[in-house]
Design a protein around this motif. Structure first.
Motif, PDB file in Angstrom:
ATOM      1  N   GLU A 107       7.566  -3.388  -2.283  1.00 52.07           N
ATOM      2  CA  GLU A 107       6.626  -4.230  -3.035  1.00 52.07           C
ATOM      3  C   GLU A 107       6.629  -5.659  -2.481  1.00 52.07           C
ATOM      4  O   GLU A 107       5.561  -6.270  -2.267  1.00 52.07           O
ATOM      5  CB  GLU A 107       7.006  -4.234  -4.513  1.00 52.07           C
ATOM      6  CG  GLU A 107       6.746  -2.904  -5.208  1.00 52.07           C
ATOM      7  CD  GLU A 107       7.265  -2.899  -6.637  1.00 52.07           C
ATOM      8  OE1 GLU A 107       8.035  -3.822  -6.991  1.00 52.07           O
ATOM      9  OE2 GLU A 107       6.923  -1.976  -7.401  1.00 52.07           O
ATOM     10  N   LYS A 108       7.827  -6.195  -2.223  1.00 47.49           N
ATOM     11  CA  LYS A 108       7.919  -7.550  -1.665  1.00 47.49           C
ATOM     12  C   LYS A 108       7.350  -7.596  -0.234  1.00 47.49           C
ATOM     13  O   LYS A 108       6.652  -8.546   0.154  1.00 47.49           O
ATOM     14  CB  LYS A 108       9.373  -8.016  -1.667  1.00 47.49           C
ATOM     15  CG  LYS A 108       9.956  -8.208  -3.050  1.00 47.49           C
ATOM     16  CD  LYS A 108      11.414  -8.639  -2.961  1.00 47.49           C
ATOM     17  CE  LYS A 108      12.015  -8.815  -4.340  1.00 47.49           C
ATOM     18  NZ  LYS A 108      13.445  -9.206  -4.284  1.00 47.49           N
TER      19      LYS A 108
ATOM     20  N   LYS B  75      -6.601  -3.970  -2.267  1.00 45.53           N
ATOM     21  CA  LYS B  75      -5.774  -3.678  -3.435  1.00 45.53           C
ATOM     22  C   LYS B  75      -4.579  -2.839  -2.995  1.00 45.53           C
ATOM     23  O   LYS B  75      -4.719  -1.979  -2.118  1.00 45.53           O
ATOM     24  CB  LYS B  75      -6.575  -2.931  -4.489  1.00 45.53           C
ATOM     25  CG  LYS B  75      -7.722  -3.751  -5.069  1.00 45.53           C
ATOM     26  CD  LYS B  75      -8.469  -2.948  -6.120  1.00 45.53           C
ATOM     27  CE  LYS B  75      -9.614  -3.763  -6.712  1.00 45.53           C
ATOM     28  NZ  LYS B  75     -10.363  -2.991  -7.735  1.00 45.53           N
ATOM     29  N   THR B  76      -3.438  -3.102  -3.632  1.00 49.00           N
ATOM     30  CA  THR B  76      -2.216  -2.381  -3.245  1.00 49.00           C
ATOM     31  C   THR B  76      -1.587  -1.711  -4.465  1.00 49.00           C
ATOM     32  O   THR B  76      -1.768  -2.140  -5.610  1.00 49.00           O
ATOM     33  CB  THR B  76      -1.186  -3.331  -2.628  1.00 49.00           C
ATOM     34  OG1 THR B  76      -0.825  -4.325  -3.588  1.00 49.00           O
ATOM     35  CG2 THR B  76      -1.755  -4.003  -1.383  1.00 49.00           C
ATOM     36  N   GLN B  77      -0.816  -0.652  -4.197  1.00 49.76           N
ATOM     37  CA  GLN B  77      -0.086   0.058  -5.268  1.00 49.76           C
ATOM     38  C   GLN B  77       1.163   0.692  -4.664  1.00 49.76           C
ATOM     39  O   GLN B  77       1.099   1.305  -3.598  1.00 49.76           O
ATOM     40  CB  GLN B  77      -0.971   1.133  -5.904  1.00 49.76           C
ATOM     41  CG  GLN B  77      -0.266   1.890  -7.023  1.00 49.76           C
ATOM     42  CD  GLN B  77      -1.121   3.011  -7.605  1.00 49.76           C
ATOM     43  OE1 GLN B  77      -2.231   3.255  -7.120  1.00 49.76           O
ATOM     44  NE2 GLN B  77      -0.625   3.677  -8.609  1.00 49.76           N
ATOM     45  N   VAL B  78       2.285   0.538  -5.356  1.00 54.66           N
ATOM     46  CA  VAL B  78       3.544   1.177  -4.957  1.00 54.66           C
ATOM     47  C   VAL B  78       4.010   2.026  -6.133  1.00 54.66           C
ATOM     48  O   VAL B  78       4.137   1.533  -7.266  1.00 54.66           O
ATOM     49  CB  VAL B  78       4.621   0.141  -4.584  1.00 54.66           C
ATOM     50  CG1 VAL B  78       5.914   0.853  -4.173  1.00 54.66           C
ATOM     51  CG2 VAL B  78       4.138  -0.759  -3.450  1.00 54.66           C
TER      52      VAL B  78
ATOM     53  N   ARG C  54       3.748   5.586  -1.741  1.00 50.97           N
ATOM     54  CA  ARG C  54       4.398   6.492  -2.720  1.00 50.97           C
ATOM     55  C   ARG C  54       5.775   6.879  -2.189  1.00 50.97           C
ATOM     56  O   ARG C  54       5.916   7.258  -1.029  1.00 50.97           O
ATOM     57  CB  ARG C  54       3.546   7.735  -2.935  1.00 50.97           C
ATOM     58  CG  ARG C  54       4.088   8.658  -4.038  1.00 50.97           C
ATOM     59  CD  ARG C  54       3.175   9.865  -4.222  1.00 50.97           C
ATOM     60  NE  ARG C  54       3.235  10.740  -3.043  1.00 50.97           N
ATOM     61  CZ  ARG C  54       4.169  11.695  -2.875  1.00 50.97           C
ATOM     62  NH1 ARG C  54       5.104  11.878  -3.797  1.00 50.97           N
ATOM     63  NH2 ARG C  54       4.137  12.450  -1.794  1.00 50.97           N
ATOM     64  N   LEU C  55       6.766   6.793  -3.064  1.00 54.09           N
ATOM     65  CA  LEU C  55       8.132   7.168  -2.710  1.00 54.09           C
ATOM     66  C   LEU C  55       8.534   8.415  -3.476  1.00 54.09           C
ATOM     67  O   LEU C  55       8.101   8.636  -4.630  1.00 54.09           O
ATOM     68  CB  LEU C  55       9.131   6.043  -3.037  1.00 54.09           C
ATOM     69  CG  LEU C  55       8.959   4.728  -2.264  1.00 54.09           C
ATOM     70  CD1 LEU C  55       8.019   3.805  -3.028  1.00 54.09           C
ATOM     71  CD2 LEU C  55      10.325   4.058  -2.056  1.00 54.09           C
ATOM     72  N   ALA C  56       9.393   9.254  -2.868  1.00 54.01           N
ATOM     73  CA  ALA C  56       9.893  10.463  -3.524  1.00 54.01           C
ATOM     74  C   ALA C  56      11.210  10.859  -2.868  1.00 54.01           C
ATOM     75  O   ALA C  56      11.561  10.389  -1.774  1.00 54.01           O
ATOM     76  CB  ALA C  56       8.864  11.580  -3.425  1.00 54.01           C
TER      77      ALA C  56
ATOM     78  N   ILE D  58       2.513   6.166   3.249  1.00 50.45           N
ATOM     79  CA  ILE D  58       1.695   4.945   3.255  1.00 50.45           C
ATOM     80  C   ILE D  58       0.269   5.381   3.569  1.00 50.45           C
ATOM     81  O   ILE D  58      -0.010   5.876   4.681  1.00 50.45           O
ATOM     82  CB  ILE D  58       2.203   3.939   4.296  1.00 50.45           C
ATOM     83  CG1 ILE D  58       3.692   3.612   4.012  1.00 50.45           C
ATOM     84  CG2 ILE D  58       1.369   2.661   4.272  1.00 50.45           C
ATOM     85  CD1 ILE D  58       4.332   2.722   5.061  1.00 50.45           C
ATOM     86  N   LYS D  59      -0.596   5.231   2.576  1.00 49.00           N
ATOM     87  CA  LYS D  59      -1.962   5.760   2.689  1.00 49.00           C
ATOM     88  C   LYS D  59      -2.955   4.630   2.466  1.00 49.00           C
ATOM     89  O   LYS D  59      -2.770   3.792   1.576  1.00 49.00           O
ATOM     90  CB  LYS D  59      -2.179   6.869   1.644  1.00 49.00           C
ATOM     91  CG  LYS D  59      -3.578   7.455   1.642  1.00 49.00           C
ATOM     92  CD  LYS D  59      -3.666   8.574   0.586  1.00 49.00           C
ATOM     93  CE  LYS D  59      -5.101   9.077   0.464  1.00 49.00           C
ATOM     94  NZ  LYS D  59      -5.648   9.588   1.730  1.00 49.00           N
ATOM     95  N   ASP D  60      -4.043   4.641   3.329  1.00 50.20           N
ATOM     96  CA  ASP D  60      -5.140   3.692   3.099  1.00 50.20           C
ATOM     97  C   ASP D  60      -6.440   4.483   3.004  1.00 50.20           C
ATOM     98  O   ASP D  60      -6.509   5.648   3.403  1.00 50.20           O
ATOM     99  CB  ASP D  60      -5.207   2.663   4.229  1.00 50.20           C
ATOM    100  CG  ASP D  60      -5.552   3.288   5.572  1.00 50.20           C
ATOM    101  OD1 ASP D  60      -6.678   3.785   5.723  1.00 50.20           O
ATOM    102  OD2 ASP D  60      -4.646   3.286   6.458  1.00 50.20           O
TER     103      ASP D  60
END
Length: 700
Positions: free
Chosen positions: A576-577, A594-597, A639-641, A651-653
């Motif tokens: 995120e940072k 726009k970003t999302q984690v 997305r983490l798993a 990491i998707k755009d």
């Protein structure tokens, strides 16, 4: 030398008891109001005189006779049959039957009458009571016999011979010798016996009364003589007592005149005429009766009285005089004739009582002060945040405060008194504590700040800091030990934690030096590769790429330094940072991207976080450069798993995506080379797909 006097003592007690019985019997005979019940039958009748009379009667009639007391003792007996003397009274069981006949079966027979009955040994007997002075003292018996027309029950006697082991032949022979009497003879004998018993009773009572009358006359004569002698001796004796009493005595008549005094009174008032004068004139120099005078109370009520007055004797100071007055009554009329005054100087006693009262008041005051001091001390003990205890020389607890009692598993300090450490929850450490106590008492020196463990009543283990000092009296002799301790478990844990933390930080510091060295080496390598592959690129772009890579590495270390252990970090927070900082470096595209984690907080160590961070930074920078040309808006989603111990980072755009003919193997750029080498370092893989944008999937 010890001597056994048991037999002598027993003989003396028996002699005293014998004297008591003889005295009671003499009083029964000689005292006019004496109780006949104290006399036995043998004390009343003349056995030697009656024995030949009954023997003559038996020779004349052939009828057996006996005089028996209430205890079953035969005092006079004639004509006793062999069946009685050789069998029935010779065997203990049949003898009890005979005594029952002599005592129990003959009871409740009125005087002047007789009772005919069969004894339990199946023989006929007659009994008539002997009553002297209204008291039943014995019985006159006739028997044993059969009636002339009666058939003897030989079956009963045969059975009795078997039951008690008698010689059957001799026993039955004795049965055959039992006299047989006809009914008329029996009736005549019974009438004779009743009259004979009555005559014996009258003669016995007359003899007793005569003896009493003679004894009473002698007693009266002697009493008169003794009375005269006693009267003379009594007067002399009383005068001697009266005059020898050390306290003052005086006798007053009904007019309050002094009629007699003892020498003590005369010595108190030597210059005064005493006899014939009023008591209040002589003793108190008054012309009227003294108020609250004990003698005056006795004159009015006829009752004894007592009081204490202050009296001036001669020129001396006032003295306290205790006065007792007792009434003297006329023996014949019962009227009050005079009183006797008994006076005693109680000045010293009064002074002692006053001093005692003052001492008692001071003692109460000191006790109250001591109680206040104890309460204050107890309040202090209960208020201070440490445990306090004290023991005696045997290492038993004499007291403690409430905190200590609760540590020991008790509700109140009083419950611990008299117990030792083996009765506490810390019995495992009892030997350790007691050894310290002994050292303090034996050496007379304190032991301070002892760090030692303690087991609580609940089984937990805590740490305490203890100090102990010897308790000694004014003479310096040690009589116990005083101890205090505080629970330092939290402090101990904090120290252990701090020590562990310092040790970890020392290791981390060494690790940081090592990491800095490695990172500087990595940065140097990146610059070398960048120079090799970026000779024809814009220098400012190359410099920015290197700057972003170095920042991603620095962010790893920055995130590590905000953790407690400096060994691992939350990789989601890191991403995120990182995403925010990379967007800031491409500020022209920030408003439109726009970003999302999402996903769990994957934890990575430093050896994985640095290469994974560089790979993620390279992919995100590539998205920001190429996925959204111009100011085209878009989204970047990370997305983490975790799955079976493997970490997954996507990491998707939703940008323009890749060419359809794109193949990772065809890429010959510094960035992709760095990514593949770093993924090998992570022992992982990376895949790139293009569908509604570009997706990079890292698995390691």
């Amino acid at each position: 030398m010890l001597t056994d006097i048991t037999e002598r003592t027993r003989a003396e007690e028996q002699l005293k008891e014998s004297e008591r019985r003889v005295r009671a019997k003499l009083e029964s005979i000689l005292t006019p109001a004496g109780d006949i019940g104290h006399l036995d039958l043998k004390d009343i009748i003349d056995v030697p005189a009656i024995q030949p009379l009954m023997e003559n009667y038996y020779q004349l009639t052939g009828i057996p006779l006996g005089l028996v007391d209430l205890q079953g003792n035969v005092l006079v007996g004639v004509g006793w049959q062999d069946i009685c003397t050789k069998f029935h009274r010779a065997h203990p069981d049949t003898r009890r039957r005979c005594l029952e006949s002599d005592t129990i079966l003959s009871q409740q027979v009125p005087p002047g009458t007789f009772k005919l009955y069969k004894c339990r040994n199946n023989l006929w007997e007659m009994a008539t009571p002997l009553v002297v002075g209204g008291k039943h003292v014995g019985n006159l018996f006739m028997g044993q016999f059969f009636f002339a027309d009666e058939m003897a029950d030989y079956d009963f006697f045969c059975s009795q011979a078997r039951e008690f082991g008698f010689d059957a032949e001799a026993y039955l022979a004795a049965v055959s010798k039992i006299p047989r009497l006809d009914q008329k003879t029996v009736d005549t004998a019974m009438s004779f016996f009743a009259k004979l018993a009555h005559m014996i009773s009258l003669l016995s009572l007359s003899n007793i009364k005569l003896a009493r009358a003679v004894a009473e006359q002698e007693r009266l004569v002697e009493s008169l003589r003794l009375s005269e002698e006693k009267s003379r001796a009594g007067e002399e004796f009383l005068s001697g007592i009266f005059n020898s009493i050390m306290d003052g005595l005086s006798i007053l008549d009904l007019d309050r005149n002094i009629i007699r005094v003892n020498p003590t009174i005369r010595n108190l008032f030597p210059a005064s005429e005493i006899l014939g004068r009023k008591c209040y004139e002589v003793y108190h120099q008054r012309d009227s009766v003294c108020p609250n005078c004990p003698a005056e109370h006795t004159f009015k009520t006829g009752e004894a009285s007592q009081g204490v007055n202050e009296v001036a004797i001669g020129s001396e100071e006032l003295r306290f005089i205790e006065i007792f007055s007792y009434p003297l009554f006329n023996r014949n009329t019962g009227r009050l004739e005079s009183i006797i005054e008994y006076v005693r100087d109680v000045t010293e006693r009064k002074q002692a009582e006053k001093e005692l009262a003052r001492s008692h008041w001071e003692l109460q005051k000191n006790a109250q002060e001591l109680a206040r001091s104890r309460n204050m001390l107890q309040l202090i003990l209960e208020s201070i945040p440490v445990r306090v205890f004290w023991k005696d020389k045997d290492l038993r607890y004499l007291g403690c405060n409430e905190l200590f009692a609760r540590d020991a598993g008790f509700k109140h300090p009083e419950e611990i008194l008299g117990k030792d450490d083996f009765a506490m929850g810390w019995r495992e450490q009892a030997d350790l504590y007691r050894e310290d106590d002994r050292q303090v008492m034996e050496s007379g020196l304190p032991k301070m700040n002892i760090m030692e463990p303690q087991t609580t009543p609940g089984g937990d283990r805590i740490w305490r800091k203890t100090s102990k000092v010897p308790l000694s009296g004014p003479d310096g002799e040690v009589f116990g030990v005083l101890g205090i301790y505080e629970d330092i478990t939290d402090l101990k844990k904090a120290e252990d934690k701090l020590r562990t933390s310092l040790e970890e930080k020392e290791v981390m510091l060494k690790e940081i030096h090592h990491r800095v060295k490695n990172n500087m080496q990595m940065i140097s390598t990146l610059f070398d590769l960048q120079l090799k592959y970026g000779r024809n690129q814009d220098p400012s772009a190359v410099f920015r790429d290197c700057q972003n890579r170095i920042r991603s590495m620095a962010l790893v270390h920055e995130s590590l330094y905000h953790t407690d252990t400096l060994a691992s970090l939350n990789f989601r927070q890191y991403l995120e940072k990182l995403l925010n900082r990379l967007l800031a470096s491409f500020s022209s595209k920030v408003p439109s991207i726009k970003t999302q984690v999402s996903g769990p907080a994957v934890i990575l160590g430093i050896n994985q976080a640095v290469p994974a961070g560089l790979v993620a930074s390279e992919i995100i920078v590539n998205c920001l450069k190429h996925a959204f040309p111009g100011e085209q808006p878009g989204e970047i989603h990370i997305r983490l798993a975790e799955n079976d111990g493997r970490r997954i980072i996507e990491i998707k755009d939703n940008g323009i995506g890749l060419d359809r003919e794109f193949s990772p193997e065809q890429i010959n750029s510094f960035g992709w080379l760095m990514i593949t080498n770093l993924m090998k370092q992570l022992n992982g893989t990376i895949t790139v797909t293009s569908n509604d944008g570009t997706t990079c999937r890292m698995v390691f």
